[in-house]
Scaffold this motif. Structure first.
Motif, PDB file in Angstrom:
ATOM      1  N   GLU A 111       0.858  -1.186   0.000  1.00 48.31           N
ATOM      2  CA  GLU A 111       0.000   0.000   0.000  1.00 48.31           C
ATOM      3  C   GLU A 111       0.891   1.232   0.000  1.00 48.31           C
ATOM      4  O   GLU A 111       1.879   1.308   0.737  1.00 48.31           O
ATOM      5  CB  GLU A 111      -0.915   0.021   1.217  1.00 48.31           C
ATOM      6  N   CYS A 162      -4.315   4.550 -12.384  1.00 56.71           N
ATOM      7  CA  CYS A 162      -4.912   4.252 -11.084  1.00 56.71           C
ATOM      8  C   CYS A 162      -5.018   5.507 -10.228  1.00 56.71           C
ATOM      9  O   CYS A 162      -6.062   5.782  -9.626  1.00 56.71           O
ATOM     10  CB  CYS A 162      -4.086   3.188 -10.369  1.00 56.71           C
ATOM     11  N   LEU A 163      -3.934   6.299 -10.168  1.00 56.21           N
ATOM     12  CA  LEU A 163      -3.904   7.466  -9.279  1.00 56.21           C
ATOM     13  C   LEU A 163      -4.703   8.639  -9.832  1.00 56.21           C
ATOM     14  O   LEU A 163      -5.371   9.353  -9.080  1.00 56.21           O
ATOM     15  CB  LEU A 163      -2.452   7.893  -9.047  1.00 56.21           C
ATOM     16  N   GLU A 190      -6.124  -1.297  -6.701  1.00 51.20           N
ATOM     17  CA  GLU A 190      -7.186  -0.309  -6.832  1.00 51.20           C
ATOM     18  C   GLU A 190      -6.801   0.941  -6.049  1.00 51.20           C
ATOM     19  O   GLU A 190      -6.026   0.879  -5.080  1.00 51.20           O
ATOM     20  CB  GLU A 190      -8.506  -0.843  -6.264  1.00 51.20           C
ATOM     21  N   PRO A 191      -7.364   2.070  -6.428  1.00 53.18           N
ATOM     22  CA  PRO A 191      -7.173   3.272  -5.608  1.00 53.18           C
ATOM     23  C   PRO A 191      -8.057   3.201  -4.366  1.00 53.18           C
ATOM     24  O   PRO A 191      -9.145   2.625  -4.400  1.00 53.18           O
ATOM     25  CB  PRO A 191      -7.613   4.405  -6.538  1.00 53.18           C
ATOM     26  N   THR A 199      -8.197  10.345  -4.532  1.00 56.03           N
ATOM     27  CA  THR A 199      -7.366   9.186  -4.254  1.00 56.03           C
ATOM     28  C   THR A 199      -6.452   9.467  -3.075  1.00 56.03           C
ATOM     29  O   THR A 199      -5.621  10.378  -3.123  1.00 56.03           O
ATOM     30  CB  THR A 199      -6.523   8.819  -5.481  1.00 56.03           C
ATOM     31  N   MET A 202      -3.001   3.894  -2.744  1.00 52.11           N
ATOM     32  CA  MET A 202      -3.162   2.817  -3.715  1.00 52.11           C
ATOM     33  C   MET A 202      -2.670   1.527  -3.081  1.00 52.11           C
ATOM     34  O   MET A 202      -1.597   1.497  -2.471  1.00 52.11           O
ATOM     35  CB  MET A 202      -2.340   3.112  -4.974  1.00 52.11           C
TER      36      MET A 202
END
Length: 476
Positions: A111, A162-163, A190-191, A199, A202
């Motif tokens: 993470e 993603c971000l 996933e975000p 966000t 992640m």
């Protein structure tokens, strides 16, 4: 590692141990069964189908190993993801042989907090990437340093989507471990959204799929090899069929030889392919009117199957025709055929019977080379002609072949055949079964009817090899 929490989905709790333990037991039983099949498919690697079967078993074993480890992690919960202790010096000498197996499709997690710029890795991820568990986890900016140059744009694109766009991550890239080993890693993530929808961090799970991809690559290679072999076999079969059709006599039905003169032979023949092999063999039959009015009758068999054998058969048949046209008698003809096979680059064995029929005297002169003798049917009965001496063609250098003569009568029927005509029987049994057809031959109106009787009797049998039959009936 703390559980991942998003604004939309609370962290899931692991299921009870009982059902997962039952799944683990089933997986391990199945893995044992697959491993037993895998051991049974071991070979020297020369057979593409066996390599393909073994690759399938390897792939199944890798996937079952993955499932076993994943279920164990699911059963034991997050505590199982703590960093593993470093191996003691005494253990490291024994580690290399099992290290690759220990890394098979392990799953780690990570993470990255965008607000605090902190990163958190599971112990499994340290092992996958070959990093020291005591070292700080890499940030998202530092992570590409582990990735092969050509795969970095892919990782950068996945992380950016993603971000920035809150899209899930799902892709693979290759990393280089500190020891120089290249591994393939599958990353899914996933975000994690903040309360305002932005966000905040992640999270991702990374799976070492190196062995799985290697097995899939081996499977693909063996599948391609099988397809190439199948295409080669189909091409070879087509060429062999075309060559055989070009060489064997083109006539179908009955043939009368010689074309001129009151005394003739009624002729018919049939080629019977193997029912268990897609390859064409080296069997032949032939009937040819010679320059002086005599008739040449021959059948033979060159051992083996395929284009090379069919080509060799064509060479022998051409030699038989040429020498017979030049007036060579059957015994001498067999001697020269033997020399021809003996001189070929690739050793081969063959059998043949060659007959020269003189219509004005109804005399049959013949010789044989390790081949079934002609069968003579007369007045409703039949017998095998006494064979003169003759060994297989190509068996020995300088072999001498004797020849014999037989006086025929009007109404006599001569049957020549190759060994594969009567399947799963010895040569003696085959002769007896053919001689049993004598009463039926007596009622036949033509040589073609006699060939049809033979085909009806033996043509539908499970034949391990191809065969030929030629029937000659003295008409006048």
């Amino acid at each position: 590692m703390p559980p991942h929490v998003s604004a939309d989905h609370p962290a899931a709790q692991p299921p009870g141990r009982g059902p997962v333990d039952a799944l683990i037991s089933q997986t391990r039983r199945l893995r044992g069964d697959v491993d037993a099949v895998r051991r049974d498919t071991q070979s020297d690697g020369s057979n593409p189908r066996e390599r393909w079967q073994r690759a399938l078993c390897d792939l199944a074993l890798h996937q079952l190993n993955d499932l076993d480890e994943h279920l164990a992690q699911l059963r034991d919960g997050p505590s199982a993801a703590s960093p593993a202790p470093a191996a003691a010096p005494a253990d490291r000498a024994a580690a290399p042989a099992s290290r690759t197996g220990a890394l098979l499709s392990r799953v780690g997690s990570a993470e990255w907090n965008l607000l605090t710029d902190e990163a958190s890795w599971s112990g499994e991820l340290y092992q996958i990437l070959g990093r020291d568990p005591a070292a700080a986890p890499l940030t998202l900016d530092e992570l590409p340093a582990l990735v092969l140059d050509e795969d970095r744009p892919m990782l950068t694109s996945m992380v950016t989507h993603c971000l920035v766009d809150a899209k899930p991550i799902d892709g693979e890239f290759r990393i280089v471990r500190p020891d120089g080993e290249v591994r393939t890693v599958h990353m899914m993530g996933e975000p994690v959204l903040d309360s305002d929808g932005s966000t905040a961090s992640m999270w991702a799970v990374l799976r070492d799929v190196s062995e799985l991809r290697r097995s899939q690559h081996a499977l693909s290679e063996t599948r391609d090899s099988l397809q190439r072999d199948r295409h080669h076999a189909q091409t070879e079969h087509r060429l062999a069929v075309e060559l055989q059709e070009a060489v064997l006599p083109p006539w179908r039905g009955s043939l009368r030889l010689p074309h001129q003169g009151p005394r003739t032979l009624d002729l018919a023949a049939r080629y019977l392919p193997s029912s268990t092999s897609a390859l064409i063999g080296g069997d032949w039959y032939d009937a040819l009117e010679l320059a002086n009015g005599d008739t040449l009758l021959s059948v033979g068999d060159l051992t083996g199957h395929g284009v090379a054998v069919t080509s060799g058969m064509a060479t022998l048949l051409g030699a038989v025709r040429g020498m017979a046209m030049a007036g060579t008698q059957p015994g001498q003809l067999m001697s020269w055929l033997n020399q021809l096979l003996d001189a070929t680059v690739q050793p081969a064995l063959g059998s043949a019977v060659c007959c020269r029929y003189r219509p004005d005297t109804r005399t049959l002169t013949w010789a044989q080379a390790g081949h079934p003798a002609p069968l003579l049917f007369r007045d409703g009965t039949g017998h095998r002609l006494n064979a003169p001496d003759g060994v297989l063609l190509g068996a020995t250098s300088g072999a001498v072949y004797a020849q014999a003569e037989e006086s025929l009568r009007v109404g006599d029927l001569l049957l020549l055949h190759t060994d594969g005509l009567v399947p799963r029987h010895s040569r003696t049994d085959s002769v007896h079964r053919l001689l049993d057809l004598a009463p039926r031959f007596g009622g036949a109106h033509s040589a073609q009817d006699c060939v049809r009787l033979v085909v009806e009797e033996f043509g539908e049998s499970e034949r391990a090899d191809d065969a030929c039959v030629l029937v000659a009936r003295v008409m006048s």
